[in-house]
Design a protein around this motif. Sequence first.
Motif, PDB file in Angstrom:
ATOM      1  N   GLU A 263       6.957 -13.798   0.081  1.00  0.00           N
ATOM      2  CA  GLU A 263       6.568 -15.166  -0.276  1.00  0.00           C
ATOM      3  C   GLU A 263       5.994 -15.914   0.921  1.00  0.00           C
ATOM      4  N   LYS A 264       6.468 -15.576   2.115  1.00  0.00           N
ATOM      5  CA  LYS A 264       5.982 -16.215   3.344  1.00  0.00           C
ATOM      6  C   LYS A 264       4.891 -15.391   4.023  1.00  0.00           C
ATOM      7  N   GLU A 265       4.457 -14.311   3.366  1.00  0.00           N
ATOM      8  CA  GLU A 265       3.451 -13.388   3.919  1.00  0.00           C
ATOM      9  C   GLU A 265       3.921 -12.765   5.227  1.00  0.00           C
ATOM     10  N   ALA A 266       5.232 -12.652   5.384  1.00  0.00           N
ATOM     11  CA  ALA A 266       5.805 -11.967   6.545  1.00  0.00           C
ATOM     12  C   ALA A 266       5.951 -10.491   6.179  1.00  0.00           C
ATOM     13  N   ILE A 267       4.828  -9.800   6.180  1.00  0.00           N
ATOM     14  CA  ILE A 267       4.778  -8.425   5.675  1.00  0.00           C
ATOM     15  C   ILE A 267       4.111  -7.464   6.658  1.00  0.00           C
TER      16      ILE A 267
END
Length: 388
Positions: free
Chosen positions: A352-356
């Motif tokens: 969801e936070k684009e911490a990928i």
Amino acid sequence: MSNILDKVKSIEDYIIKFRRDLHENPELSGQEFKTQEKIMKELDKLGIPYKKAGNSSLIATLKGEKSGKTIALRGDIDALPVKEEADVEFKSKTPGLMHACGHDAHAAMLLGAAKILSEMKDEIPGEIRFFFQEGEETFTGAKKIIEAGGMDGVDACFGMHGMPGLETGYVDITPGYRMAGCDTIYVKFEGVSGHGSVPHLAKDTIHPACIFVTDLQGIVAKNIDAQEPIVLSVGKFVGGTKANIVAKYTDIDISMRYFNPKVRELAHNAIKRHAKAIADAYELKVDVIIEESALSLYNDDELSILADKSCTKVFGEGKNITLPKMMGSEDMPYYFKHAKGVYALLGYRNEEKEAIYFPHHEKFKIDEDYMKYGTALHVQFAIDFLNK
């Protein structure tokens, strides 16, 4: 003793604010002078003494009310030559530089741990050292701290790295080999130059060097136990100057990654042997230079068990998940040569936070919620080890 994670939550804003400041002002390996100044300023506020080491590292020391063992906690502080493309409000202010490996978070978590532990001196039986380390990306910083006496008298050391293979709230603390060692191997063939129309009057190096490159994977297949991971990658091949000139020199740069030091030695010997055999077959000279970049990282079995217990106190039951071993490298193992140690991989993944993204990506982003867990794990493990 009150819950460590609750203590950290009370200063979570402080940790996040400090991390964002570092993120906005990244500095390359060995040049982290402003970062060093910021950390010194905070340590002064906490009343924790420190000394400078290397170019821009710090060794801070917190002594408890009672004497006992000594543990070292490490956080790296350097950034990378990456142009940031992550969508964050605290984007890098330095063009072409970015904290794309999360070392800003590592430094902030270690500082947060120092803040918490400074308020628990009466509960600390021993000494805690905080290594704010330069130059992890160049594998130079750990050596500088060791040269400055940072590991003198240390009984155990602990470090961590954020990784996207686990969701926030999970961690990987596994005994045994966890990260690969890395060597760069330089092979230089030397022959005799000449005209391309009469190659028999010269000694070409390109053709034999090509044979050597294709032969390298035979070393992996035929000399190394298939149960032992090893990677040989030729990243650079340079030979000759012009189409009709027989190449006197050909240079090959090889990256080698391994876990078992015995496998490393086998590979080194085989590379030298094969290079010499091919050079002899074509009447050439050959020079092989092996440059050590980093050692393989091995988590101490006993310390890993203790760290797992610390993990349960911080994260809860069932949050320690084993990831596959990594072929990437770290300079943390240099500390492990002087005292047993353990290295934790902390999950920061949050879609969801684009911490990928994996470290070193231009869109690299962490879930800042993961920092409270890392800070608490530093504190909990230090307390648990000193009370053991």
